[in-house]
Design an enzyme around this catalytic site. Structure first.
Site, PDB file in Angstrom:
ATOM      1  N   HIS A   1       1.015  -1.228  -0.353  1.00 51.85           N
ATOM      2  CA  HIS A   1       0.296   0.458  -0.238  1.00 51.85           C
ATOM      3  C   HIS A   1       0.833   1.352  -0.027  1.00 51.85           C
ATOM      4  O   HIS A   1       1.842   1.188   0.696  1.00 51.85           O
ATOM      5  CB  HIS A   1      -1.140  -0.475   1.034  1.00 51.85           C
ATOM      6  CG  HIS A   1      -1.481   1.176   1.016  1.00 51.85           C
ATOM      7  ND1 HIS A   1      -1.322   2.012   1.253  1.00 51.85           N
ATOM      8  CD2 HIS A   1      -3.200   0.867   0.632  1.00 51.85           C
ATOM      9  CE1 HIS A   1      -2.600   2.866   1.359  1.00 51.85           C
ATOM     10  NE2 HIS A   1      -3.543   2.246   0.498  1.00 51.85           N
TER      11      HIS A   1
ATOM     12  N   GLY B   1      -7.842   9.834  -0.005  1.00 48.08           N
ATOM     13  CA  GLY B   1      -7.862  10.140   1.156  1.00 48.08           C
ATOM     14  C   GLY B   1      -8.522  12.079   1.061  1.00 48.08           C
ATOM     15  O   GLY B   1      -8.159  12.404   1.858  1.00 48.08           O
TER      16      GLY B   1
HETATM   17  P1  PGA Z   1      -9.435   6.240   0.879  1.00 48.75           P
HETATM   18  O1  PGA Z   1      -8.252   5.564   0.967  1.00 48.75           O
HETATM   19  O2  PGA Z   1     -10.771   5.769  -0.236  1.00 48.75           O
HETATM   20  O3  PGA Z   1      -9.829   7.243   1.795  1.00 48.75           O
HETATM   21  O4  PGA Z   1      -9.104   7.592  -0.833  1.00 48.75           O
HETATM   22  C1  PGA Z   1      -8.718   4.207  -0.474  1.00 48.75           C
HETATM   23  C2  PGA Z   1      -6.496   3.271   0.333  1.00 48.75           C
HETATM   24  O5  PGA Z   1      -5.731   3.345   0.961  1.00 48.75           O
HETATM   25  O6  PGA Z   1      -6.753   1.542   0.317  1.00 48.75           O
END
Ligand code: PGA
Length: 267
Positions: free
Chosen positions: A113, A188
């Site tokens: 990730h 995010g």
């Molecule tokens: P998000 O995160 O949906 O809050 O943008 C996705 C992720 O980091 O897997």
């Protein structure tokens, strides 16, 4: 292939022909204690209990894995860890091995990730070792790749994806492999890649996977991640190479995540 079908009301709907079962995963990141995780499940499981045409995966923090796994046993929900260490056992204080993850009931593990790469300095080499270790012990790897904003603006998106795949998947078999394309600028931030931007990256990834795995590449799911919501999931899932989603923020609330899992249906 996208057939156009008549609806009961006489209008027409385009329905994407799917050769891959959609795969929707919740990445809870560093959120939820055990009681919070259990409260989520008691609301979420009834909402998705009839969903048989989507692989549903939850990735709670390590501390909640065992309890959540017990709670979903016998249901249509599978469990993933958010990370692993690549050794089976030994003097690696603080680390968790693939054997331990399988032991608590994980079917999958998220690997590479962007937050691991960024805050914990994981290199392509480390991500490769982790992906291989996951496979060796029977876990499906959700292998994450994606470019930063600066890299996109410099026109390096495909170069970055190419490098991450070449190095990260070296020696990795297609068995249980799921690829997640997560542009870092969309994580995010509330700034989603447009469905077409996602499709362009996914088509490129699929082509790279064909290079590695030949026809097997057609069977592998490529997920999109980065500010996925109940509002944008339908248009993302309409794209031919978008096979699912890795969802952070919007996976924390049971109703929201259930609404993403049941994409494409009238809400
Ligand atoms: P998000 O995160 O949906 O809050 O943008 C996705 C992720 O980091 O897997």
């Amino acid at each position: 292939m996208t057939p156009v079908l008549p609806l009961d009301n006489g209008s027409m709907a385009t329905v994407k022909y799917r050769m891959r079962k959609p795969f929707i995963a919740a990445n809870w990141k560093m959120h939820k204690t055990i009681p919070e995780a259990l409260a989520f499940l008691s609301a979420f499981l009834p909402l998705v209990k009839d969903v048989t045409d989507v692989t549903i995966v939850l990735a709670p923090p390590f501390t909640a894995l065992a309890r959540v796994s017990e709670e979903v046993r016998g249901s249509n929900v599978r469990i993933a860890a958010q990370d692993l260490f690549f050794e089976e056992k030994g003097a690696f204080t603080g680390e968790i091995s693939p054997v331990m993850l399988a032991d608590v009931g994980c079917s999958y593990v998220i690997v590479g990730h962007s937050e691991r790469r960024q805050y914990f300095f994981e290199t392509d080499d480390v991500v490769n070792k982790k992906t291989r270790a996951a496979q060796k012990f029977g876990l499906g790897a959700i292998f994450c790749i994606g470019e930063s904003l600066a890299e996109r603006e410099e026109g390096k998106t495909f170069e970055v994806i190419h490098r991450e795949i070449e190095r990260g998947l070296d020696g990795v078999a297609p068995r249980g492999l799921v690829v997640a394309y997560e542009p870092i600028w969309a994580i995010g931030t509330g700034r989603t890649a447009s469905p077409q931007q996602a499709q362009d990256a996914h088509a490129f990834i699929r082509e790279k996977l064909r290079g590695f795995y030949g026809n097997e590449a057609e069977r592998l799911c490529i997920l999109y991640g980065g500010s996925v919501t109940p509002e944008n999931i339908d248009s993302l899932m309409e794209k031919p190479d978008v096979d699912g989603a890795l969802v952070g923020g919007a996976s924390l609330k049971p109703e929201q995540f259930a609404s993403i899992v049941t994409f494409g249906r009238k809400k």
